[in-house]
Design an enzyme around this catalytic site. Structure first.
Site, PDB file in Angstrom:
ATOM      1  N   LYS A  17      72.648  67.922   4.498  1.00 46.14           N
ATOM      2  CA  LYS A  17      73.344  66.644   4.722  1.00 46.14           C
ATOM      3  C   LYS A  17      74.366  66.134   3.473  1.00 46.14           C
ATOM      4  O   LYS A  17      74.109  66.982   2.533  1.00 46.14           O
ATOM      5  CB  LYS A  17      72.334  65.575   4.959  1.00 46.14           C
ATOM      6  CG  LYS A  17      71.320  65.668   3.762  1.00 46.14           C
ATOM      7  CD  LYS A  17      71.587  64.676   2.576  1.00 46.14           C
ATOM      8  CE  LYS A  17      70.607  64.510   1.467  1.00 46.14           C
ATOM      9  NZ  LYS A  17      71.161  63.925   0.151  1.00 46.14           N
ATOM     10  N   ASP A 166      63.964  62.098   2.596  1.00 48.22           N
ATOM     11  CA  ASP A 166      64.956  62.481   3.595  1.00 48.22           C
ATOM     12  C   ASP A 166      64.542  63.220   4.677  1.00 48.22           C
ATOM     13  O   ASP A 166      65.086  63.556   5.924  1.00 48.22           O
ATOM     14  CB  ASP A 166      65.812  63.753   2.727  1.00 48.22           C
ATOM     15  CG  ASP A 166      66.873  62.788   1.808  1.00 48.22           C
ATOM     16  OD1 ASP A 166      66.970  61.602   1.938  1.00 48.22           O
ATOM     17  OD2 ASP A 166      67.512  63.425   0.977  1.00 48.22           O
TER      18      ASP A 166
HETATM   19  O1  C5P Z   1      60.859  61.298  -1.408  1.00 50.16           O
HETATM   20  P1  C5P Z   1      61.116  62.325  -2.346  1.00 50.16           P
HETATM   21  O2  C5P Z   1      60.165  63.292  -2.724  1.00 50.16           O
HETATM   22  O3  C5P Z   1      62.320  63.076  -1.761  1.00 50.16           O
HETATM   23  O4  C5P Z   1      61.828  61.824  -3.665  1.00 50.16           O
HETATM   24  C1  C5P Z   1      61.803  62.515  -4.592  1.00 50.16           C
HETATM   25  C2  C5P Z   1      61.666  61.673  -6.113  1.00 50.16           C
HETATM   26  O5  C5P Z   1      62.955  60.932  -6.107  1.00 50.16           O
HETATM   27  C3  C5P Z   1      60.798  60.455  -6.039  1.00 50.16           C
HETATM   28  O6  C5P Z   1      59.788  60.980  -6.688  1.00 50.16           O
HETATM   29  C4  C5P Z   1      61.365  59.520  -7.027  1.00 50.16           C
HETATM   30  O7  C5P Z   1      61.230  59.751  -8.358  1.00 50.16           O
HETATM   31  C5  C5P Z   1      62.911  59.550  -6.550  1.00 50.16           C
HETATM   32  N1  C5P Z   1      63.532  58.725  -5.365  1.00 50.16           N
HETATM   33  C6  C5P Z   1      63.540  57.468  -5.655  1.00 50.16           C
HETATM   34  N2  C5P Z   1      63.977  56.402  -4.760  1.00 50.16           N
HETATM   35  C7  C5P Z   1      64.187  57.234  -3.396  1.00 50.16           C
HETATM   36  C8  C5P Z   1      63.902  58.378  -3.242  1.00 50.16           C
HETATM   37  C9  C5P Z   1      63.513  59.199  -4.161  1.00 50.16           C
HETATM   38  O8  C5P Z   1      63.113  56.853  -6.866  1.00 50.16           O
HETATM   39  N3  C5P Z   1      64.562  56.148  -2.492  1.00 50.16           N
END
Ligand code: C5P
Length: 313
Positions: A17, A166
């Site tokens: 993406k 995502d």
């Molecule tokens: O959700 P995901 O595991 O992909 O996110 C990885 C990291 O990115 C989270 O632990 C957080 O630190 C950061 N993040 C965030 N806000 C979001 C998505 C991700 O701060 N909306």
């Protein structure tokens, strides 16, 4: 669809993406950030093959697709050490989100079987292209099919959101405005978009980029770019690209500013970083132009350069 049932296994194409728009609205008390982002699936794809078996092991086999391994790229003189940095080793245990996705679904559905998965990678890691998330979503779709679970999409979406912000998007793909931490999707139609995408030799860690970002003081809404795309006005959409994480990423690696300068000279409709980086993309008038610019930038040792199309579902 992107899923094929073959004689012994299920094959799923897992697209990358890009974020055409990303605004950071607020920092939340759970450590995440409240976002408004416009995601589109693109034609840079991994392939996942899933085979169910009667044992209880989940085993994962990963390799870079033909033409993508660091060794092949070095032989083709496309990269030197940079190839290793972009197309390095892929984890095959619980550190891989595919492994966790299968284990989590198996537990939630009370399945007594195991799985062997082959993953052919083409999407570079630590690039803001959703590589790990799309592979996890592909694994959920494949397991749901192979284990005949018949889970409806909304149940898979719930489980996907636990795996990563995502991951839900990649269950439906196409294009969507995503809110919350990214897991609340509102699908939309977009015209065919021609893109050039470059992943520089340095990757970025998503948590690190988010740690350095500032929520927008006067946030812009995605309605402008969404309306331009709905009218099929790609050039107008190009002027409304936005990424509220780009400044934080640029303070972590000089590659973002380098790519910005380089893309600025290419006569594109618009350009910016994707997601939390480090990859950078530009919007082109035609597919031919995208291929030409990708070849030009790839030849300058700026990293891995791809010509891609926003994938219509
Ligand atoms: O959700 P995901 O595991 O992909 O996110 C990885 C990291 O990115 C989270 O632990 C957080 O630190 C950061 N993040 C965030 N806000 C979001 C998505 C991700 O701060 N909306």
């Amino acid at each position: 669809m992107h899923l094929r049932r073959l004689a012994t296994h299920i094959e799923v194409l897992a697209p990358a993406k890009i974020n055409l728009f990303l605004e950071v609205l607020a920092k939340r008390s759970d450590g995440y950030h409240e976002l408004e982002t416009l995601l589109v699936a693109v034609t840079i794809c991994d392939t996942l093959l899933f085979e169910s078996h009667s044992g209880d092991e989940i085993s994962l086999n990963c390799r870079w697709g033909r033409g993508y391994s660091a060794a092949e790229l070095a032989r083709a003189r496309q990269f030197d050490a940079a190839g290793e940095a972009i197309f390095g080793e892929i984890p095959v245990g619980p550190e891989n989100l595919v492994w966790r996705a299968i284990a989590r679904l198996r537990e939630a559905a009370g399945v007594k079987r195991g799985a062997t998965v082959w993953l052919i990678k083409r999407i570079p890691a630590a690039a803001g292209l959703g590589g790990a998330s799309t592979d996890a979503a592909a694994a959920l779709l494949a397991a749901n099919e192979a284990w005949k679970l018949h889970w409806p999409l909304h149940r898979l979406v719930e489980l996907a959101a636990e795996l990563g912000s995502d991951v839900p998007f990649f269950l439906t793909r196409g294009a969507a405005v995503c809110r919350g931490r990214g897991e609340q999707m509102e699908p939309l139609g977009v015209p065919r978009l021609h893109l050039v995408v470059v992943r520089p030799p340095v990757g970025l860690s998503t948590p690190e980029v988010f740690r350095g970002c500032q929520p927008a003081s006067g946030p812009v809404a995605s309605t402008g770019i969404v309306a331009a795309l709905a009218r099929g006005e790609t050039a107008a959409a190009g002027k409304r690209l936005r990424n509220g994480l780009q400044a934080a990423a640029a303070s972590l690696t000089p590659w973002i500013a380098t790519l910005q300068d380089e893309f600025q000279r290419q006569g594109l409709l618009g350009h910016q970083m994707s997601g939390s980086g480090s990859s950078y993309f530009g919007l082109c008038h035609t597919a031919r132009l995208a291929r030409r610019i990708a070849a030009r930038l790839g030849g300058r040792r700026m990293g891995a350069a791809y010509a891609a199309t926003a994938a219509a579902n």
